[in-house]
Design a protein around this motif. Structure first.
Motif, PDB file in Angstrom:
ATOM      1  N   PHE A  72       5.170  18.866  -8.333  1.00 51.07           N
ATOM      2  CA  PHE A  72       4.187  18.816  -9.613  1.00 51.07           C
ATOM      3  C   PHE A  72       5.167  19.819 -10.743  1.00 51.07           C
ATOM      4  CE2 PHE A  72       1.399  18.254  -6.281  1.00 51.07           C
ATOM      5  CZ  PHE A  72       0.708  17.016  -6.547  1.00 51.07           C
ATOM      6  N   PHE A  73       5.961  20.657 -10.262  1.00 54.78           N
ATOM      7  CA  PHE A  73       6.524  21.416 -11.096  1.00 54.78           C
ATOM      8  C   PHE A  73       8.088  20.937 -11.338  1.00 54.78           C
ATOM      9  CE2 PHE A  73       3.943  24.078  -8.485  1.00 54.78           C
ATOM     10  CZ  PHE A  73       3.065  24.586  -9.484  1.00 54.78           C
ATOM     11  N   LEU A  74       8.851  20.387 -10.363  1.00 55.10           N
ATOM     12  CA  LEU A  74      10.152  19.893 -10.549  1.00 55.10           C
ATOM     13  C   LEU A  74      10.162  18.489 -10.394  1.00 55.10           C
ATOM     14  CD1 LEU A  74      11.905  22.532  -8.249  1.00 55.10           C
ATOM     15  CD2 LEU A  74      11.885  22.573 -10.656  1.00 55.10           C
ATOM     16  N   LYS A  75       9.163  17.843 -10.414  1.00 58.99           N
ATOM     17  CA  LYS A  75       9.081  16.280 -10.188  1.00 58.99           C
ATOM     18  C   LYS A  75       9.984  15.859  -9.294  1.00 58.99           C
ATOM     19  CE  LYS A  75       7.489  15.076 -14.829  1.00 58.99           C
ATOM     20  NZ  LYS A  75       7.355  16.537 -15.481  1.00 58.99           N
ATOM     21  N   HIS A  76      10.689  14.873  -9.249  1.00 62.26           N
ATOM     22  CA  HIS A  76      11.553  14.346  -8.198  1.00 62.26           C
ATOM     23  C   HIS A  76      12.738  15.331  -7.909  1.00 62.26           C
ATOM     24  CE1 HIS A  76      13.758  13.368 -11.888  1.00 62.26           C
ATOM     25  NE2 HIS A  76      14.827  12.940 -11.311  1.00 62.26           N
ATOM     26  N   THR A  85       0.754  -1.242   0.069  1.00 62.40           N
ATOM     27  CA  THR A  85      -0.112  -0.059  -0.034  1.00 62.40           C
ATOM     28  C   THR A  85       1.038   1.159  -0.138  1.00 62.40           C
ATOM     29  OG1 THR A  85      -1.694  -1.105   1.597  1.00 62.40           O
ATOM     30  CG2 THR A  85      -1.808   0.982   1.190  1.00 62.40           C
ATOM     31  N   LEU A  86       2.012   1.272   0.726  1.00 67.15           N
ATOM     32  CA  LEU A  86       2.753   2.314   0.706  1.00 67.15           C
ATOM     33  C   LEU A  86       3.733   2.735  -0.367  1.00 67.15           C
ATOM     34  CD1 LEU A  86       4.450   2.000   4.198  1.00 67.15           C
ATOM     35  CD2 LEU A  86       2.580   3.698   3.615  1.00 67.15           C
ATOM     36  N   VAL A  87       4.042   1.562  -1.200  1.00 67.51           N
ATOM     37  CA  VAL A  87       4.829   1.971  -2.305  1.00 67.51           C
ATOM     38  C   VAL A  87       3.972   2.051  -3.638  1.00 67.51           C
ATOM     39  CG1 VAL A  87       6.976   0.512  -1.526  1.00 67.51           C
ATOM     40  CG2 VAL A  87       5.350  -0.614  -2.814  1.00 67.51           C
ATOM     41  N   GLY A  88       2.940   1.499  -3.458  1.00 71.59           N
ATOM     42  CA  GLY A  88       1.973   1.596  -4.794  1.00 71.59           C
ATOM     43  C   GLY A  88       2.592   1.096  -6.050  1.00 71.59           C
ATOM     44  N   GLY A  89       2.154   1.254  -7.036  1.00 66.77           N
ATOM     45  CA  GLY A  89       2.520   0.657  -8.532  1.00 66.77           C
ATOM     46  C   GLY A  89       1.753  -0.697  -8.494  1.00 66.77           C
ATOM     47  N   THR A  90       2.406  -1.709  -9.249  1.00 65.28           N
ATOM     48  CA  THR A  90       1.696  -3.015  -9.610  1.00 65.28           C
ATOM     49  C   THR A  90       1.769  -3.950  -8.585  1.00 65.28           C
ATOM     50  OG1 THR A  90       3.608  -3.601 -10.514  1.00 65.28           O
ATOM     51  CG2 THR A  90       2.346  -2.392 -12.238  1.00 65.28           C
ATOM     52  N   PRO A  91       0.983  -4.878  -8.672  1.00 67.94           N
ATOM     53  CA  PRO A  91       1.167  -6.060  -7.653  1.00 67.94           C
ATOM     54  C   PRO A  91       2.426  -6.536  -7.519  1.00 67.94           C
ATOM     55  CG  PRO A  91      -0.975  -5.963  -8.443  1.00 67.94           C
ATOM     56  CD  PRO A  91      -0.339  -5.104  -9.323  1.00 67.94           C
ATOM     57  N   GLU A  92       2.743  -6.832  -8.592  1.00 69.77           N
ATOM     58  CA  GLU A  92       4.300  -7.485  -8.903  1.00 69.77           C
ATOM     59  C   GLU A  92       5.393  -6.779  -8.238  1.00 69.77           C
ATOM     60  OE1 GLU A  92       7.184  -9.169 -12.565  1.00 69.77           O
ATOM     61  OE2 GLU A  92       5.665  -7.802 -12.965  1.00 69.77           O
ATOM     62  N   GLN A 148       6.992   8.640 -10.014  1.00 72.59           N
ATOM     63  CA  GLN A 148       7.372   7.522 -10.944  1.00 72.59           C
ATOM     64  C   GLN A 148       6.242   6.670 -11.486  1.00 72.59           C
ATOM     65  OE1 GLN A 148      11.168   5.002 -10.378  1.00 72.59           O
ATOM     66  NE2 GLN A 148       9.599   3.616 -10.087  1.00 72.59           N
ATOM     67  N   ASN A 149       5.088   6.613 -10.417  1.00 74.25           N
ATOM     68  CA  ASN A 149       3.934   6.070 -11.039  1.00 74.25           C
ATOM     69  C   ASN A 149       3.034   6.929 -11.851  1.00 74.25           C
ATOM     70  OD1 ASN A 149       4.713   3.628  -9.643  1.00 74.25           O
ATOM     71  ND2 ASN A 149       3.436   4.353  -7.736  1.00 74.25           N
ATOM     72  N   GLN A 150       3.277   8.244 -11.604  1.00 74.90           N
ATOM     73  CA  GLN A 150       2.613   9.090 -12.379  1.00 74.90           C
ATOM     74  C   GLN A 150       3.112   9.526 -13.774  1.00 74.90           C
ATOM     75  OE1 GLN A 150      -0.663  10.371 -11.613  1.00 74.90           O
ATOM     76  NE2 GLN A 150      -0.093   8.900  -9.880  1.00 74.90           N
ATOM     77  N   ASN A 151       4.593   9.265 -13.666  1.00 75.51           N
ATOM     78  CA  ASN A 151       5.598   9.587 -14.825  1.00 75.51           C
ATOM     79  C   ASN A 151       6.242   8.318 -15.275  1.00 75.51           C
ATOM     80  OD1 ASN A 151       5.328  12.745 -15.125  1.00 75.51           O
ATOM     81  ND2 ASN A 151       5.509  12.042 -13.163  1.00 75.51           N
ATOM     82  N   PRO A 152       5.542   7.180 -15.860  1.00 75.22           N
ATOM     83  CA  PRO A 152       6.059   5.934 -16.474  1.00 75.22           C
ATOM     84  C   PRO A 152       7.435   6.122 -17.155  1.00 75.22           C
ATOM     85  CG  PRO A 152       3.765   5.904 -16.549  1.00 75.22           C
ATOM     86  CD  PRO A 152       4.026   7.044 -16.439  1.00 75.22           C
ATOM     87  N   GLY A 153       8.376   5.257 -16.828  1.00 80.54           N
ATOM     88  CA  GLY A 153       9.745   5.463 -17.451  1.00 80.54           C
ATOM     89  C   GLY A 153      10.787   6.605 -16.784  1.00 80.54           C
TER      90      GLY A 153
END
Length: 543
Positions: free
Chosen positions: A415-419, A119-126, A265-270
């Protein structure tokens, strides 16, 4: 009573030896990170490993490299005044109690990790499952690192730094052993990452064995007793609790950074935000680890000795000397990483699964982190200074303020500078932390001569300008021409040309910096070059 104690070197000089040992460890760390980058890149497996390793590493930094060891040392020093046997019993009691607490903590994590981590890390189940599985292996490091820290503190309290400094070297060798002797037989990336996790845990066990052996060899070995009523238990945890809370704000801040990076990262794949932040932060930890940790480790025993022997008037000068020395060594590192960031990233990580996009993703976070290198380093020194006065509550309050500031800035700008916003927030909070730690030292009657420190830093400006101009010239002029010539004429690879370019940038810059510093008469330069300068001056006078 004289202020100068025979045979008592200053903490700045002792820190040079420790810095050298730490430097060897960090070089091995760079080699380790190179193989990590080319083996795993910035994809799902690399991100899962970064998150899984960050969890035990967070507690390791909190306990093994900070709160536990620094809270333990003043109390151990008190018991040594009573006698060697009392100190050994006290250390054994703390170790026994700590082992019980850590066993329960690790068991609790193993039972509930699968429920809360995905739940904390999000992303796919894998992705979530991979984080859980790797975390279950790596979390055991908390046990070995925390117990090792007690043995290392005992050695450090007797000014024995060499064997304690081997601890991170042993861990890095465990990485390299897996890369060289296991990876050739396994090509599936998930198999490799699990074998690496098991290898790291084995390295942690070896760390504990070596540190324990050294302490017992020197006759300081703890006598194990599980005595809940021993006064040291209450004393150490009274000191440790606020310090742990204060340190946890920083470590939880790092954890929040990882979860925010996961979200980005989940919002910006790759994008590879998690690994990019991780690797850029590791590069910043090279100078802060070599300089900040070394100075903090050596200043605490020195301050404790001054306070124990009634030389309180030495404390402000000792802290001021260490701060000036820290700025002298970290400002060039800060400038160097900011100017040469792209070349540094390509030199260390480029190849295999690490490409140009990965370098560009890590570049801006590296620049933001590098701006605060001097402050990351002096924060370690200043917190150690508070611990010498058994004051763990003031750093707690300050670190709470910095933690809140970091989270607010990260969320506001991501949301402006990302990571990159996460790195900028970390840098700003480090600067605020330094300012507040310096300001509130006056509560312990420590009046740091800021005017003197400021003048010493201003005297560094010519050397810093010389360093800066050379680095800009080498990055903007020498590097492009070298790459064109090296590619077309010599047929060298991009990674090797980046390493050659980095060498041509750094080596002359170091010579230029120390040359100007020596010419302008900076005492910090003389501390480092010491013996060489004295011999050179003698030859000059003889002529």
């Amino acid at each position: 009573m004289t202020n100068k104690v025979p045979g008592n070197e200053s903490s700045t000089k002792r820190s040079l030896a420790l810095s050298f040992y730490t430097f060897l460890s960090r070089i091995l760390g760079l080699i380790r990170d190179h193989f990590m980058a080319v083996s795993f890149g910035t994809g799902m497996v690399a991100s899962a490993f970064s998150v899984a390793y960050r969890l035990p590493n967070m507690f390791r930094n909190l306990l093994a490299e900070g709160t536990l060891s620094q809270s333990f040392m003043p109390i151990f020093s008190e018991y040594e005044k009573m006698g060697v046997m009392e100190a050994r019993v006290m250390a054994g009691t703390v170790l026994s109690f700590l082992f019980l607490c850590l066993s329960l903590f690790v068991a609790f994590f193993w039972l509930f990790a699968a429920q809360f981590l995905p739940t904390l890390v999000g992303g796919t189940p894998e992705y979530g499952n991979l984080v859980v599985e790797l975390s279950l292996v790596l979390f055991f490091l908390i046990m070995t690192a925390s117990l090792s820290s007690i043995f290392m503190s005992i050695s450090n309290s007797h000014h024995k730094y060499f064997v304690p400094s081997l601890s991170p070297i042993i861990l890095n060798f465990s990485y390299l052993a897996v890369f060289f002797f296991v990876f050739p037989f396994y090509h599936e990336i998930k198999d490799r990452v699990f074998y690496l996790a098991y290898g790291i845990v084995c390295g942690g066990v070896l760390q504990l064995i070596v540190q324990g052996w050294f302490v017992y060899k020197n006759g300081f070995g703890p006598i194990f007793r599980l005595d809940f009523k021993h006064p040291a238990i209450k004393k150490i945890f009274k000191l440790m609790l606020p310090a742990a809370l204060g340190g946890s704000f920083y470590q939880i801040g790092l954890l929040v950074d990882i979860f925010l990076a996961n979200y980005i990262q989940n919002q910006n794949p790759g994008l590879g935000a998690v690994v990019s932040l991780d690797y850029s932060q590791r590069l910043v930890q090279l100078p802060t680890g070599i300089i900040g940790v070394a100075l903090a480790t050596t200043i605490l025993p020195s301050l404790l000795k001054d306070l124990r022997e009634g030389r309180e008037e030495n404390v402000p000068k000792e802290i001021a000397d260490v701060l000036s020395f820290a700025f002298f060594l970290t400002l060039p590192a800060s400038i160097g990483l900011a100017v040469l960031g792209e070349t540094v990233l390509d030199s260390i990580y480029y190849g295999g699964r690490w490409d140009h996009l990965a370098t560009l993703t890590a570049f801006f976070p590296l620049v933001f982190y590098s701006l605060a290198i001097p402050f990351y380093s002096i924060n370690k020194v200043l917190v150690s200074s508070y611990y010498a006065f058994s004051d763990t509550k003031t750093p707690l309050r300050i670190q709470l303020i910095s933690f809140v500031l970091s989270v607010v800035v990260s969320i506001s700008l991501m949301f402006f500078l990302k990571h990159s916003a996460i790195a900028l927030a970390s840098a700003l909070s480090a600067i605020v932390t330094s300012s507040l730690l310096l300001f509130y030292l006056k509560a312990h009657q420590v009046r740091i001569p800021f005017a003197t420190v400021g003048k010493r830093i201003l005297r560094m400006v010519p050397a810093l300008f010389g360093l800066f101009f050379w680095l800009v010239f080498s990055e903007w002029v020498i590097k492009p021409n070298l790459q064109n010539w090296g590619t077309n004429t010599l047929g060298l690879s991009y990674a090797n040309l980046s390493r050659l370019s980095l060498s041509l940038s750094i080596l002359p810059a170091v010579i230029l910096y120390f040359g100007i510093a020596t010419y302008t008469g900076l005492s910090e330069s003389e501390i480092i070059l010491g013996r060489f300068l004295r011999k050179w001056k003698q030859k000059k006078e003889n002529k």
